[in-house]
Design an enzyme around this catalytic site. Structure first.
Site: not given
Ligand code: UT7
Length: 325
Positions: A119, A252, A282
């Protein structure tokens, strides 16, 4: 003349299938697992995510995002001299998804490679591209984050499968005599490998180990809030700026509670926090460029704004990029 890196254009793409929390709850119920829209919204801020069709790969998603980014930068395939693709869900073991993407875009000859930092992949990729542009190795780069995380989700594990989605976001970066990227700050700490990983691999013609995502959500949560503040403060110090100079925080997009916690620590009002986790879930390396593009296209982010981009994820990896847009 100083040589800097500026963002010349942005683009993004979501696969068309939108799956709401209610859709997912019904799917899990059929497997004997209980979840609810209320639990997912309260714990994460996620309301929906997009899943790619089974035959669609990360490079397929990336192509759309890159074409849009090139269009917004006013450049064509022949102008690109570097491609970096941040992904943890590449099309094949090898070659890199970046090479597959390069061919699909009709670009030939320039270096193209994948970058694996889960990520944090997009902030890592921006930092590498910035270094290559400032040193004169490249002049105009495509940096894309693209993922099909739906492929590595265990739909028998309700603690993880409700959190992630598929998508792609891209930027065109180019050399400029004005900044641009002001400062970057990257880190990793491999002792935390086990808290967020896909522990399987391919060997002897078989998948060895577990090919699904495993996460100790609470351990990741606790680490994330602290390191995101540290990385943001480090980039501000390197650039000689303060938190008051940040116009937009683009972290993020994993969990609204982590994102709001970071904004609070940087004393930023929540209306300066770019949020897409509600609609995207996500999307790992794709989440930051997706959020950036959504905020640019909606007219919220304007030329001259100062942006703080922040990533955190498996590895453990984390980092931040401060940029004058
Ligand atoms: O992209 C990389 C970065 N990743 C992250 O930033 C993720 C960080 N972690 C998180 O976002 C959160 O830790 C989660 C959203 C993953 C979990 O939230 P939490 O508040 O830490 O919940 P929890 O793990 O403490 O679970 C609370 C309860 C548990 O039940 P008991 O033990 O209290 O009875 C879980 O079994 O919620 C239960 N639970 C669920 N219930 C309904 C876990 N998943 C679900 C679910 N639906 N999907």
């Amino acid at each position: 003349m100083n040589r800097y890196t500026r963002i010349a254009g942005t683009g993004s793409y979501l696969p068309p299938r939108r799956v709401t929390n209610a859709d997912l709850a019904a799917e899990l119920a059929a497997r004997g697992l209980e979840t609810s829209d209320q639990w997912i919204v309260e714990r994460t801020g996620i309301r929906a995510r997009h899943f790619a069709a089974p035959d669609v790969t990360s490079s397929d998603l990336a192509v759309h995002a890159c074409r849009q980014a090139m269009e917004s930068a006013g450049v064509g395939p022949a102008d690109i001299d570097l491609i970096i693709m941040a992904t943890s869900t590449p099309d094949m073991v090898f070659p890199s998804a970046a090479c597959i993407l390069q061919n699909k875009l009709g670009i030939a000859g320039c270096p193209a490679f994948d970058l694996q930092a889960v990520c944090s992949g997009f902030v890592y990729a921006l930092t590498v591209a910035d270094s290559m542009i400032r040193s004169g190795v490249a002049t105009r780069a495509l940096v894309v984050g693209a993922e099909v995380f739906s492929r590595i989700l265990d739909f028998n594990d309700r603690t993880t499968c409700v959190l992630f989605g598929d998508g792609a976001g891209a930027v065109v970066l180019e050399a400029s005599d004005q900044p641009g990227i002001l400062a970057t700050d990257l880190h990793a700490d491999g002792k935390h490998v086990g808290i967020l990983c896909v522990p399987g691999t391919v060997s002897g013609g078989q998948v060895l180990g577990d090919p699904f995502l495993k996460m100790d959500g609470q351990a990741v949560f606790k680490l994330a809030v602290g390191v995101l503040e540290d990385a943001a403060r480090a980039t501000l110090a390197k650039a000689g700026r303060t938190d008051a100079d940040i116009d937009w925080l683009i972290p993020h997009q994993a969990n609204i509670r982590i994102m709001q916690g970071t904004a609070k620590k940087l004393k930023m009002p929540l209306d300066k926090l770019v949020v897409t986790v509600d609609e995207h879930g996500n999307t790992s390396a794709a989440s930051i460029p997706l959020a950036l593009d959504v905020a640019v296209r909606s007219g919220r982010i304007r030329r001259g704004d100062t942006l703080m981009l922040e990533g955190v994820g498996g590895g453990f990896t984390w980092g931040a990029v401060l940029v004058d847009y």
